[in-house]
Design an enzyme around this catalytic site. Structure first.
Site, PDB file in Angstrom:
ATOM      1  N   ASP A  45      -3.343   5.487  11.944  1.00  0.00           N
ATOM      2  CA  ASP A  45      -2.442   5.110  10.850  1.00  0.00           C
ATOM      3  C   ASP A  45      -1.187   5.982  10.901  1.00  0.00           C
ATOM      4  OD1 ASP A  45      -1.109   4.448   8.538  1.00  0.00           O
ATOM      5  OD2 ASP A  45      -2.822   4.741   7.190  1.00  0.00           O
ATOM      6  N   SER A  53       0.818  -1.212   0.000  1.00  0.00           N
ATOM      7  CA  SER A  53       0.000   0.000   0.000  1.00  0.00           C
ATOM      8  C   SER A  53       0.859   1.274   0.000  1.00  0.00           C
ATOM      9  CB  SER A  53      -0.937  -0.006   1.203  1.00  0.00           C
ATOM     10  OG  SER A  53      -0.201  -0.228   2.387  1.00  0.00           O
ATOM     11  N   HIS A 112       1.076   4.909   6.624  1.00  0.00           N
ATOM     12  CA  HIS A 112       0.885   5.541   5.306  1.00  0.00           C
ATOM     13  C   HIS A 112       1.080   7.050   5.439  1.00  0.00           C
ATOM     14  CE1 HIS A 112      -1.371   1.712   5.174  1.00  0.00           C
ATOM     15  NE2 HIS A 112      -0.693   1.625   4.056  1.00  0.00           N
TER      16      HIS A 112
END
Ligand code: NAG
Ligand code: NAG
Ligand code: NAG
Ligand code: NAG
Ligand code: NAG
Ligand code: NAG
Ligand code: NAG
Ligand code: NAG
Ligand code: NAG
Length: 351
Positions: free
Chosen positions: A327, A98, A330
């Site tokens: 998160d 990702s 990312h």
């Protein structure tokens, strides 16, 4: 003997991306720049919700305003038209997890928003392959989701991670692309329900598990051998996206024992230059070792140090949020991956 030595020195110094003047573009600092960000993410409706921090309500905005400034040279100004002209009839593909998708979406939005009037685009997904195309320019930007690069095969005894095997399908895909940017690391750490294999196989031996750094190195060597024996450098340029650091645990960046920070939440500015970890990330060391051993060295996009300074660049609770939680892995878009793409742009245009 001498020739071998010279050749080895050449290989050692050739693999990191430097500009033509030999400047290390990864050595620098983040400077506040009012002309930033490079784009308004709301213009790119294709950006995944997980990365759309402004859209998800992130209140502070300074993190959008930092430009990467190498100490000893300047980076070129990103020019989307230039990318589309240079790669007419060709494709640029990100292969990995990702974080590759993070960089792919950033590049698509950087190119898309830098052209006026805004060009047409198509976006479709087939299996694990997503294709973002500019039909008028005949250029494709692709993302091939492939977090381990080597194969995972379903068998009677379960899912087998084959450290020495790359499917023909993937080999063909990689071979047909003008620029391929590989990335793999984070999935090698997964255990339990998130681990996408049951057994590990090397040659004829199978293992219940093994040291993950060792497995990572074996897989990277398989990949490196494939590049060495298949890639025609005149047709395909190969990059390796360095390890993207996360900011899950504030003890990785704050030396202040009184600091209340525990993770990336509430971080709103970068660390100053010189706050790098003195020792390189172990996975980065493995990747560097493998890259150095290659006959056709992939260019390292050395993003690890510069990203380490950006404790403020993650979605934190402004990603998917809710039950998906925090998160700190990312990156918000616009944000840090835009700089990875400026480094990529520099490497593609300066040679
Ligand atoms: C980065 O650049 C500074 C200033 O030019 C220099 O002193 C330092 O040694 C460089 N660091 C690395 C890792 O090359
Ligand atoms: C990446 O860049 C940083 C900053 O200049 C430097 O310390 C590090 O050695 C570089 N890594 C590699 C593999 O060249
Ligand atoms: C981005 O675009 C949105 C929607 O058009 C607008 O509301 C917002 O002010 C823009 N942000 C910036 C920083 O220009
Ligand atoms: C961007 O690249 C195009 C195509 O090479 C060129 O015509 C244009 O002048 C460039 N724009 C800037 C601002 O440099
Ligand atoms: C976008 O596509 C439409 C329909 O095919 C076409 O009429 C238009 O000229 C295209 N726009 C651009 C900027 O090329
Ligand atoms: C990849 O392309 C090279 C030549 O460009 C060729 O020698 C090699 O066999 C190809 N490999 C695959 C798997 O298609
Ligand atoms: C693996 O197994 C095959 C078939 O059983 C055999 O031909 C081969 O020699 C074995 N390879 C190794 C490295 O043991
Ligand atoms: C963060 O790292 C420190 C030092 O390595 C460790 O003691 C602590 O348990 C870690 N915290 C979490 C939440 O993992
Ligand atoms: C993240 O850190 C904040 C304080 O900085 C703390 O309140 C929160 O509980 C932490 N979240 C997790 C999942 O550790």
């Amino acid at each position: 003997m001498n020739t071998v030595l010279v050749l080895m020195l050449f290989v050692v110094s050739a693999y990191q991306v430097h500009n033509t003047a030999g400047c290390d573009v990864s050595n620098g600092s983040w400077v506040y720049d009012d002309s930033y960000p490079l784009y308004n993410a709301s213009s790119c409706s294709f950006i995944l919700k997980a990365f759309d921090c402004v859209g998800n309500g992130r209140p502070d905005k300074d993190y959008l305003k930092y430009r990467w400034q190498p100490f000893e040279c300047n980076l070129p100004t990103f020019n989307g038209t230039d990318i589309l002209m240079r790669f007419k009839g060709k494709s640029i593909m990100f292969v990995g997890d990702s974080l590759s998708s993070n960089q792919w979406q950033s590049l698509a939005c950087m190119v898309y928003t830098s052209i006026t009037p805004q060009p047409n685009y198509t976006l479709f997904r087939q299996g694990e392959l997503s294709t973002f195309a500019f039909p008028e320019y005949n250029v494709q930007l692709l993302f091939s989701r492939n977090p381990l690069l080597v194969d995972v095969v379903s068998t009677k005894v379960g899912r087998v991670l084959k450290l020495d095997s790359i499917s023909l399908e993937n080999q063909k895909l990689w071979n047909e692309t003008s620029v391929v940017i590989f990335d793999t690391w984070h999935w090698w750490l997964h255990v339990g329900r998130k681990q996408p294999w049951d057994l590990i196989q090397v040659g004829n031996q199978t293992y219940e598990d093994m040291d993950r750094l060792v497995a990572y190195e074996k897989a990277l060597n398989t990949w490196a051998k494939w590049v060495d024996s298949n890639v025609d450098l005149a047709k395909t340029k190969v990059f390796f996206q360095g390890v993207s650091p996360d900011h899950q645990n504030a003890s990785d960046w704050t030396l202040n024992p009184k600091s209340e920070a525990m993770n990336c939440t509430a971080e709103s500015e970068p660390l100053p230059a010189g706050s790098e970890n003195p020792s390189a990330h172990p996975a980065e060391q493995v990747a560097e070792k493998v890259l150095r051993s290659m006959l056709k060295p992939a260019s390292l996009l050395n993003v690890t140090t510069l990203s380490h300074l950006r404790k403020d660049g993650h979605p934190s609770v402004y990603g998917l949020g809710g039950s998906r939680g925090l998160d700190c892995t990312h990156w918000c878009l616009s944000g840090v991956p835009d700089t990875w793409n400026v480094l990529l742009y520099a490497a593609l245009t300066e040679s």
